[in-house]
Design a protein around this motif. Structure first.
Motif, mmCIF file in Angstrom:
data_model
loop_
_atom_site.group_PDB
_atom_site.id
_atom_site.type_symbol
_atom_site.label_atom_id
_atom_site.label_comp_id
_atom_site.label_asym_id
_atom_site.label_seq_id
_atom_site.Cartn_x
_atom_site.Cartn_y
_atom_site.Cartn_z
ATOM 1 N N MET A 1 3.128 19.965 7.882
ATOM 2 C CA MET A 1 4.340 19.867 7.076
ATOM 3 C C MET A 1 5.337 18.879 7.660
ATOM 4 N N ASN A 2 5.040 18.320 8.801
ATOM 5 C CA ASN A 2 5.978 17.511 9.569
ATOM 6 C C ASN A 2 6.134 16.117 8.967
ATOM 7 N N PRO A 3 7.339 15.699 8.575
ATOM 8 C CA PRO A 3 7.516 14.358 7.998
ATOM 9 C C PRO A 3 7.195 13.232 8.980
ATOM 10 N N VAL A 4 7.267 13.482 10.278
ATOM 11 C CA VAL A 4 6.906 12.455 11.258
ATOM 12 C C VAL A 4 5.418 12.123 11.157
ATOM 13 N N GLU A 5 4.599 13.096 10.776
ATOM 14 C CA GLU A 5 3.160 12.882 10.611
ATOM 15 C C GLU A 5 2.795 12.481 9.187
ATOM 16 N N ASN A 6 3.752 12.577 8.284
ATOM 17 C CA ASN A 6 3.454 12.371 6.867
ATOM 18 C C ASN A 6 4.207 11.172 6.291
ATOM 19 N N GLU A 7 5.431 11.410 5.829
ATOM 20 C CA GLU A 7 6.188 10.322 5.203
ATOM 21 C C GLU A 7 6.418 9.157 6.161
ATOM 22 N N ALA A 8 6.664 9.464 7.435
ATOM 23 C CA ALA A 8 6.903 8.386 8.399
ATOM 24 C C ALA A 8 5.669 7.501 8.551
ATOM 25 N N VAL A 9 4.482 8.088 8.511
ATOM 26 C CA VAL A 9 3.244 7.308 8.612
ATOM 27 C C VAL A 9 3.075 6.423 7.376
ATOM 28 N N ILE A 10 3.293 6.991 6.205
ATOM 29 C CA ILE A 10 3.146 6.210 4.972
ATOM 30 C C ILE A 10 4.158 5.071 4.934
ATOM 31 N N ALA A 11 5.394 5.343 5.337
ATOM 32 C CA ALA A 11 6.409 4.288 5.369
ATOM 33 C C ALA A 11 5.990 3.164 6.309
ATOM 34 N N GLU A 12 5.402 3.519 7.449
ATOM 35 C CA GLU A 12 4.970 2.500 8.406
ATOM 36 C C GLU A 12 3.791 1.688 7.858
ATOM 37 N N LEU A 13 2.892 2.344 7.127
ATOM 38 C CA LEU A 13 1.786 1.605 6.501
ATOM 39 C C LEU A 13 2.319 0.582 5.500
ATOM 40 N N LEU A 14 3.265 0.999 4.674
ATOM 41 C CA LEU A 14 3.840 0.091 3.691
ATOM 42 C C LEU A 14 4.630 -1.020 4.380
ATOM 43 N N ARG A 15 5.276 -0.682 5.474
ATOM 44 C CA ARG A 15 6.059 -1.651 6.232
ATOM 45 C C ARG A 15 5.156 -2.717 6.842
ATOM 46 N N ARG A 16 4.033 -2.289 7.424
ATOM 47 C CA ARG A 16 3.119 -3.229 8.078
ATOM 48 C C ARG A 16 2.363 -4.095 7.062
ATOM 49 N N SER A 17 2.006 -3.512 5.953
ATOM 50 C CA SER A 17 1.146 -4.224 5.003
ATOM 51 C C SER A 17 1.917 -5.077 4.009
ATOM 52 N N GLY A 18 3.232 -4.954 4.000
ATOM 53 C CA GLY A 18 4.034 -5.772 3.099
ATOM 54 C C GLY A 18 3.711 -5.492 1.643
ATOM 55 N N ASN A 19 3.435 -6.558 0.888
ATOM 56 C CA ASN A 19 3.119 -6.415 -0.535
ATOM 57 C C ASN A 19 1.630 -6.257 -0.785
ATOM 58 N N SER A 20 0.849 -6.076 0.284
ATOM 59 C CA SER A 20 -0.602 -5.964 0.119
ATOM 60 C C SER A 20 -1.031 -4.580 -0.334
ATOM 61 N N VAL A 21 -0.174 -3.586 -0.173
ATOM 62 C CA VAL A 21 -0.534 -2.195 -0.476
ATOM 63 C C VAL A 21 0.602 -1.552 -1.262
ATOM 64 N N GLU A 22 0.227 -0.724 -2.240
ATOM 65 C CA GLU A 22 1.237 0.018 -2.987
ATOM 66 C C GLU A 22 0.932 1.515 -2.927
ATOM 67 N N LEU A 23 2.002 2.303 -2.982
ATOM 68 C CA LEU A 23 1.892 3.755 -3.010
ATOM 69 C C LEU A 23 1.867 4.193 -4.471
ATOM 70 N N LEU A 24 0.765 4.815 -4.882
ATOM 71 C CA LEU A 24 0.578 5.160 -6.290
ATOM 72 C C LEU A 24 1.323 6.431 -6.673
ATOM 73 N N ASP A 25 1.801 6.448 -7.884
ATOM 74 C CA ASP A 25 2.381 7.656 -8.466
ATOM 75 C C ASP A 25 1.273 8.381 -9.237
ATOM 76 N N VAL A 26 0.829 9.516 -8.717
ATOM 77 C CA VAL A 26 -0.246 10.279 -9.360
ATOM 78 C C VAL A 26 0.268 11.640 -9.835
ATOM 79 N N SER A 27 1.558 11.693 -10.159
ATOM 80 C CA SER A 27 2.164 12.964 -10.557
ATOM 81 C C SER A 27 1.607 13.492 -11.868
ATOM 82 N N ASN A 28 0.997 12.603 -12.673
ATOM 83 C CA ASN A 28 0.417 13.056 -13.940
ATOM 84 C C ASN A 28 -1.022 13.534 -13.797
ATOM 85 N N LYS A 29 -1.617 13.424 -12.597
ATOM 86 C CA LYS A 29 -2.963 13.891 -12.355
ATOM 87 C C LYS A 29 -2.929 15.345 -11.877
#
Length: 845
Positions: free
Chosen positions: A362-390
């Motif tokens: 449940m820890n945001p340091v292991e979750n949201e912080a990791v995803i933010a760092e992935l997006l930060r490192r990859s720039g515009n090469s990667v996008e975080l998908l919205d799958v709320s309708n699935k």
């Protein structure tokens, strides 16, 4: 006088001492050690024997104190941490924490590609559901068993009682036995509900190449295999490929055991650190590549499942010891490992491909912080998908945009607030406001690092070496701890759309906790991004080696030190992990508990292919790049293959040449031959081209095995039952059809004399068959055996038998025989066998 409370007699010690003396033999050093142990035992014996017995009151007090008490289900630091992070609203906190203290309900999933899917669903809905509603509804409610509403096809089921209650309640005994047996033969998988979610968001297609980066113990891998086998063409193996990887060799054994229940030719199991998973190559036409002297295409994956090691506090309902062990340093210590693994997953992902990142934390340091760092490192090469309708019926919450970081009881909002001597542990990427992983780290040079054991050492700790972090066990806060005065709502938020992430909390649907994010790769990672990752990994390895040399006793590997969620979260059998790891697997590597490697010799390529002879000779001379393992070679003995094809009448449309491998370096005495799919074949061949970058520990499905019969069989190999569903549509010889009653008798007695079959014609056909392996097909009705109808009917039931001198012998494992017996007894309304041993002897002659 010797007190009666002594645990062992002097006579037994003297006898043991005499035995030890006789056993020491010529080993003087060992014998002295054993005699020393005996002397100590005797001294302890006389000391205890001469000590006066305690008074009865003291004994009673001692027994009362020794009585076991369950661990308290509370941890002030845990509650403080998650209240501060506000993962749930303040008004629902009491409900959240109360659910965490309740046992986790048991859940399981039905194998969607099982041959007996309809039978199992029918038994659940018509038999067990009614039985449980009538027997335990008062104790566990009316919906004691019900399908999970969000899982497709009603294939996943939720129970209102825990696994412990399932084992202990006598009224549930028959249902418990049903679950254990069906799990053993691969028809169901006992898995926590939230663990089933990540593969569903991968959107698997029939031709996908899929990488499961941290796969053990294999529940999600099995789920991926279900998906590719469910979508295969009739009578053909799937075109897809699943590579399941794990860093731990013993856990790879458990992964192999669990995945083996699928009986698939499309799986490769590898043993690598996920963050250093190697490059390998793939090409559909190797000969053309060699002819044109061009470099083979790099193997990339259409889908990557990145279920990383984590602190595992989402499993706290199942592992109550987590209440005592939890501290915030566990998540901090794993953060950068999780980033490194995820970045490697993105690097291996095809453009347009999809990666699912997940943890049971449940820890945001292991979750949201990791995803933010992935997006930060990859720039515009990667996008975080919205799958709320699935999966609309799956209750989930959006990811957090603001959080804070705790270290040794202190709260920090930005990396600038972190004390200088802790900046190597609390990294910029842990904060929502960070813009770069390299910000603020230049001051980390020449600092002193405190280790968990209390020691310290100084070294030049450069910016890129921050991957080597430590699990700080000082995260438990107390009333004297300094805290950041601001609230989470006032914290600086992330600019990334982290609300597209999913957080599953336990009290929403009576489950465990989980975090899931779905990413899509839009373009290749640019050169600077790849260089940064590679440089970080290289320096991490150097840094680890330096620390091992200087402080070997303080080396801590984060994913071994802390609770690994895959061990506690997905071990689904009632046996302990150690027992499961020691389960025998029916392959060569299980016998000596060694990992098996793939090494392709010069016979691993076609004759017309322009392979480098010098390099192949080098590979042969060193036997394998990976030491201490057995080779796996392409089986190229054309004479043997032709003999097998002729003996069983295998249709030439079923590809054997180039798809058979063996795990024995002595190809003249090959005991087992394994079958691999085309996708696995291509990967193996090009693994040689890349000088065996992949460390492969298991692959393929056992198809043929030697026999020792002296009955005069014309073929040296017999069929394996586990590969029969794959091969059955292509066999035209050595086949018999038995009535339901004779088929039932075969399964029950295992060995029957030809004269004792109910259908005399079947007995005559069996007697007229030449000795050797054969296939017996269950005949429904009175029709004769039609080979073409078998090829078109995936529900055909068949077994492998041996036609001996005067008997027919079934070559199927006891669990599989039990399953088939239950199926045909129920399907044809036959009476279950209750024969005594005398009848067994008569029938077996």
């Amino acid at each position: 006088m010797i007190a009666s409370r002594t645990p062992v007699s002097l006579h037994s010690l003297l006898v043991a001492g005499g035995h030890r003396k006789r056993c020491v033999g010529g080993g003087r050093k060992r014998g002295c050690t054993q005699r020393s142990h005996l002397t100590q035992a005797l001294e302890s014996f006389w000391r205890d024997a001469t000590r006066p017995a305690p008074p009865p009151a003291a004994v009673a007090r001692s027994e009362a104190n020794a009585s076991w008490q369950p661990p308290p289900l509370e941890n002030p630091a845990f509650e403080e941490y998650y209240k501060e992070q506000r993962i749930v609203r303040a008004e629902e906190w009491d409900e959240f924490i109360n659910v965490l203290r309740k046992p986790l309900p048991a859940t399981f999933r039905i194998n969607a590609s099982s041959q007996f899917l309809k039978d199992i669903c029918s038994k659940l809905e018509n038999d067990f559901k009614r039985f449980l509603e009538s027997e335990v509804s008062d104790e566990y409610g009316e919906d004691a068993i019900k399908p999970l509403p969000w899982y497709p096809g009603n294939l996943a089921w939720h129970l209102n009682f825990s696994r412990k209650q399932l084992r202990k309640n006598q009224a549930l005994e028959s249902f418990h036995e049903f679950l254990k047996h069906e799990s053993e033969v691969g028809n169901i998988t006992r898995q926590e509900a939230v663990s089933m979610v990540p593969p569903l968001f991968l959107n698997i297609q029939p031709d996908h190449h899929i990488l499961d980066m941290c796969a053990a113990p294999g529940s999600k891998t099995f789920q991926l295999l279900e998906m590719i086998h469910q979508s295969k063409e009739l009578g053909l193996p799937p075109r897809a490929l699943v590579i399941a990887n794990d860093v731990n060799a013993q856990r790879c054994d458990l992964l192999i055991h669990n995945a083996k229940r699928m009986c698939t030719a499309n799986l490769i199991v590898t043993n690598h650190e996920a963050q250093h998973f190697p490059d390998c190559f793939l090409a559909n036409d190797l000969s053309e590549i060699c002819k044109n002297d061009c470099k083979p295409q790099r193997l990339e994956f259409d889908r990557v499942l990145c279920d990383v090691p984590c602190s595992g506090d989402g499993t706290i309902r199942k592992g109550h010891d987590m209440w005592r062990k939890w501290n915030s340093g566990m998540g901090n210590g794993l953060h950068l490992l999780q980033v490194d693994i995820s970045m490697r997953g993105l690097a291996l992902l095809k453009v347009g491909g999809r990666m699912v990142y997940s943890t049971c934390s449940m820890n945001p340091v292991e979750n949201e912080a990791v995803i933010a760092e992935l997006l930060r490192r990859s720039g515009n090469s990667v996008e975080l998908l919205d799958v709320s309708n699935k999966l609309p019926e799956l209750v989930r919450r959006p990811g957090l945009s603001t959080w804070k970081v705790q270290d040794k009881g202190s709260w920090f909002q930005t990396h600038e607030d972190v004390p200088h001597n802790r900046k190597n542990v609390i990294l910029p990427s842990m904060f929502p406001s960070s813009k770069s992983t390299q910000e603020g780290l230049s001051a980390c040079n020449n600092i002193e690092i405190n280790t968990d054991s209390g020691g310290s050492f100084s070294r030049n700790f450069s910016i890129e070496k921050t991957s080597e972090v430590y699990c700080d066990t000082g995260g438990v806060s107390n009333s004297n701890s300094t805290k950041y005065s601001g609230s989470t709502s006032n914290s600086i938020g992330s600019n990334f759309p982290l609300h597209h992430c999913m957080r599953i909390v336990p009290h929403d649907q009576d489950s465990g906790a989980f975090f899931i994010a779905v990413l899509r790769k839009l373009s290749p990672l640019n050169e600077s991004q790849m260089t940064e990752v590679a440089k970080t990994e290289q320096l991490l390895s150097t840094d680890r080696a330096v620390k091992l040399k200087k402080e070997p006793q303080t080396e801590k590997v984060p994913h071994e030190k802390v609770h690994h969620h895959k061990i506690s979260f997905e071990v689904l059998d009632d046996k302990s992990l150690e027992e499961q790891q020691n389960l025998s697997m029916d392959n060569d590597s299980s016998k000596d508990s060694k990992l098996t490697e793939v090494r392709l010799g010069s016979d691993g390529v076609e004759n017309g292919e322009a392979e480098s002879g010098d390099r192949m000779k080098k590979l042969q001379s060193k036997n394998s790049k990976w030491k201490g393992v057995d080779p796996v070679l392409f089986f190229k003995d054309v004479t043997v293959i032709k003999n097998i094809v002729s003996f069983f009448g295998i249709n030439e449309s079923f590809p054997l040449e180039g798809h058979l491998v063996t795990r024995s370096a002595d190809t003249d005495n090959t005991r087992r031959i394994y079958y691999i799919s085309k996708s696995v074949q291509e990967t193996l061949r090009l693994n040689v081209e890349s000088e065996e970058q992949l460390k492969i520990v298991s692959l393929g499905i056992k198809m043929f095995e030697t026999h020792r019969s002296k009955d005069g069989c014309l073929c040296a190999y017999r069929l394996s039952y586990e590969s029969l569903p794959l091969l059955l549509p292509y066999i035209s010889k050595r086949m018999l059809s038995a009535s339901p009653k004779d088929f039932q008798r075969l399964l029950h007695y295992r060995t029957i004399n030809f004269a004792h079959f109910i259908d005399a014609r079947f007995g005559e056909e069996a007697a007229s068959l030449m000795p050797g392996c054969c296939v017996v097909v269950l005949r429904e009705g009175h029709q004769n055996l039609d080979v073409d109808s078998i090829a078109m009917d995936p529900t055909t039931i068949a077994i492998v038998c041996w036609r001996g001198k005067a008997t027919m012998n079934v070559m199927v494992s006891p669990p599989d025989r039990k399953e088939l017996l239950e199926r045909i007894t129920h399907r044809f309304g036959l009476e279950a066998f209750r024969a005594d041993e005398d009848e067994d002897v008569q029938l077996q002659d």
